[in-house]
Design a protein around this motif. Structure first.
Motif, PDB file in Angstrom:
ATOM      1  N   ARG B  29       4.308  14.472   7.207  1.00  0.00           N
ATOM      2  CA  ARG B  29       3.072  14.628   6.415  1.00  0.00           C
ATOM      3  C   ARG B  29       3.283  14.117   4.996  1.00  0.00           C
ATOM      4  N   ALA B  32       3.198  10.381   4.937  1.00  0.00           N
ATOM      5  CA  ALA B  32       1.817   9.892   5.095  1.00  0.00           C
ATOM      6  C   ALA B  32       1.048  10.008   3.784  1.00  0.00           C
ATOM      7  N   LEU B  37      -1.259   7.402  -1.036  1.00  0.00           N
ATOM      8  CA  LEU B  37      -1.367   7.284  -2.492  1.00  0.00           C
ATOM      9  C   LEU B  37      -0.929   5.893  -2.962  1.00  0.00           C
ATOM     10  N   LEU B  40      -3.656   3.518  -2.339  1.00  0.00           N
ATOM     11  CA  LEU B  40      -4.723   3.692  -3.326  1.00  0.00           C
ATOM     12  C   LEU B  40      -4.375   2.973  -4.641  1.00  0.00           C
ATOM     13  N   LEU B  43      -4.781  -0.684  -4.070  1.00  0.00           N
ATOM     14  CA  LEU B  43      -6.210  -1.019  -4.002  1.00  0.00           C
ATOM     15  C   LEU B  43      -6.811  -1.132  -5.400  1.00  0.00           C
ATOM     16  N   PHE B  44      -6.519  -0.133  -6.249  1.00  0.00           N
ATOM     17  CA  PHE B  44      -7.058  -0.166  -7.613  1.00  0.00           C
ATOM     18  C   PHE B  44      -6.494  -1.359  -8.399  1.00  0.00           C
TER      19      PHE B  44
END
Lengths: 331, 60
Positions: B29, B32, B37, B40, B43-44
Motif C-alpha cells: 500500500r 502504491a 504521489l 501527480l 503530471l503537474f
C-alpha cells in the motif's frame, strides 16, 4: 406487494451476511480486531473499475465531440480526474452500503463486507480521491468541469446512496443522473460551457438507466428484498416494473435517435440508433410478456442495454469525435 | 516490598505487532501511495511545461 421481510434485522448487517453464509465469519471477526490486510487490489476493487471504464468511455465521447481544441495532455488529465472521481464515488458508496452489500449475493464479496478493508479506510480513501480528482481538474483543466465532477460525486454519494437508494423505488430513476454527468464533464473540459448537445447525451443515459437496472432487478428481486432496498419490483411488483420498463424504453428510443435529426450526428449514428432501438423495444416487449420464474427476456434486455448505450456513444465517437481527436493529437 | 514494586512497574506494552502478511500488505500500500504521489508530481510538472504561464489562468 412488498417482498421486504418485516422481521428483517439489519442492525448488524455484516454479521447478518456472515450468518447467511455470504461473508466469511472469520473475516468478520478479524475485521474488527486486526490491523488491515487490505491489498492494493482491494483498494482498486473499491473504485468499481467496471463502472469506471463506462464513465471514462462516455466522458471521452463528450470530450471528443465537443467543439474547440484541447491539448492531448490536458484531455488525458481530464479523463484521469473523471476516472478517479468515479472511483472515489464508488469507494464512498461501498463505505456507506457495506451493510446491505453484506446481505446481497452480488455484492457480498466486496472488500468492506468481506472485512479486508475497514469502513473507515474506505471512507478516507474515497474522500482523499474525491478531493484530489476535483482539485486537480480545477487547477489543470477548468473550474466548470471540476464543479460538475464535484456535484456528480455529491449526487451519487449523498443524493443516491445515502438518501434515494433506501427510501424510494424511484431511486435509480433520479439517481441515474449521477451516471449521466460524465459526457457533460468531458464537454465542459473542452469548452468551459454547456449546450444542448451534452444535455442530450445526459438525457439518453438518464432514460437508459431505469430499463437497464430494472431488468437486472427483475431477476435479483429476492436479493434486493433481503437487503431491504425498495427497488421497483420489490415495492411495485413484477408486472408494474415490466410495464414501466417498456414505457421508459418507448421514451428512450426516440431520444436515442434525436441527435441525428437535430444535426448532432450523421447517418451512421442514425441507422445504428434506429436498429438498436428497435431491438431494445422488442426486448422490452418480451420482458412485458414474460412472467416469473422465467427470466430469459430480462437477462437479454439487461445485457443488450449495455451494448445499446455503448454502440450509440461509439458511433458518435466514430462520426464526430475520432477525426477531431486525431487532429488534436496531431496538433 | 515485592508487591509494591510489581504494582509500580509499567505494564509491558509492545503495541500492535504486525504479522508478516500485514507488513507485506502495508508495504504494498505504501509503494502504491508513493507511486501515485510521484505520478501527480510528474503530471503537474509536465502540465506546467506544456501550459507555461497559462497554467495560472483557469478559465470557467
Amino acid at each position: 406487494m412488498s417482498l421486504i421481510s418485516e422481521g428483517a434485522d439489519f442492525r448488524s448487517p455484516i454479521a447478518a451476511g456472515a450468518g447467511l453464509g455470504l461473508v466469511e465469519p472469520s473475516l468478520v471477526a478479524s475485521s474488527i480486531a486486526e490491523p488491515s490486510l487490505a491489498s492494493v487490489g482491494d483498494y482498486i476493487a473499491l473504485m468499481k473499475p467496471r463502472v469506471m471504464s463506462l464513465v471514462v468511455f462516455t466522458a471521452l465521447v463528450g470530450l471528443a465531440v465537443a467543439p474547440g481544441s484541447l491539448h492531448p495532455l490536458t484531455a488525458f488529465t481530464a479523463l484521469l480526474c473523471i476516472a478517479v472521481g468515479a472511483g472515489a464515488a464508488g469507494a464512498l458508496n461501498m463505505w456507506y452500503d457495506a451493510d446491505i452489500d453484506a446481505v446481497m449475493t452480488r455484492t457480498a464479496r466486496r472488500p468492506v463486507p468481506m472485512g479486508r478493508v475497514q469502513p473507515g479506510e474506505a471512507l478516507a480513501f474515497g474522500l482523499t480521491l474525491a478531493s484530489f480528482a476535483v482539485g486537480v481538474l480545477g487547477l489543470l483543466v477548468n473550474v466548470l468541469a471540476a464543479a460538475l465532477l464535484a456535484f456528480t460525486i455529491f449526487f451519487y454519494v449523498v443524493i443516491y446512496t445515502m438518501w434515494l437508494k433506501r427510501s424510494t423505488p424511484q431511486n435509480i430513476v433520479i439517481g441515474g443522473a449521477a451516471g449521466a454527468f460524465p459526457p457533460m464533464i468531458g464537454w465542459a473540459a473542452v469548452t468551459g460551457s454547456l449546450s444542448l448537445e451534452p444535455v442530450l447525451l445526459f438525457m439518453i443515459i438518464l432514460l437508459w438507466t431505469p430499463p437497464h437496472f430494472w431488468a437486472l432487478a427483475l431477476y435479483r428481486t429476492e436479493d434486493y428484498a433481503r437487503a431491504g432496498i425498495p427497488m421497483m419490483p420489490v415495492v411495485a411488483g413484477d408486472a408494474s416494473t415490466r410495464r414501466q420498463i417498456l414505457l421508459y424504453t418507448l421514451i428512450l428510443v426516440p431520444l436515442g435517435i434525436a441527435p441525428w435529426p437535430l444535426g448532432f450526428a450523421g447517418a451512421l449514428y442514425g441507422v445504428t440508433a434506429i436498429v438498436t432501438g428497435a431491438i431494445m423495444l422488442a426486448l422490452a416487449w418480451q420482458v412485458l410478456r414474460e412472467r416469473r420464474p422465467v427470466e430469459r427476456a430480462s437477462r437479454h434486455l439487461f445485457a443488450f442495454s449495455i451494448l445499446y448505450l455503448f454502440l450509440l456513444f461509439a458511433m458518435l465517437l466514430v462520426e464526430r469525435g475520432w477525426g477531431g481527436l486525431i487532429a488534436r493529437l496531431a496538433a | 516490598m515485592k508487591v509494591g514494586i510489581a504494582m509500580n512497574e509499567p505494564a509491558k506494552d509492545d503495541g500492535i505487532v504486525l504479522t508478516e502478511a500485514q507488513k507485506r500488505a502495508r508495504r504494498s500500500r505504501s509503494i502504491a501511495i508513493a507511486l501515485a504521489l510521484a505520478a501527480l508530481v510528474v503530471l503537474f510538472y509536465v502540465m506546467t511545461l506544456v501550459k507555461g504561464p497559462m497554467v495560472l489562468i483557469r478559465p470557467m
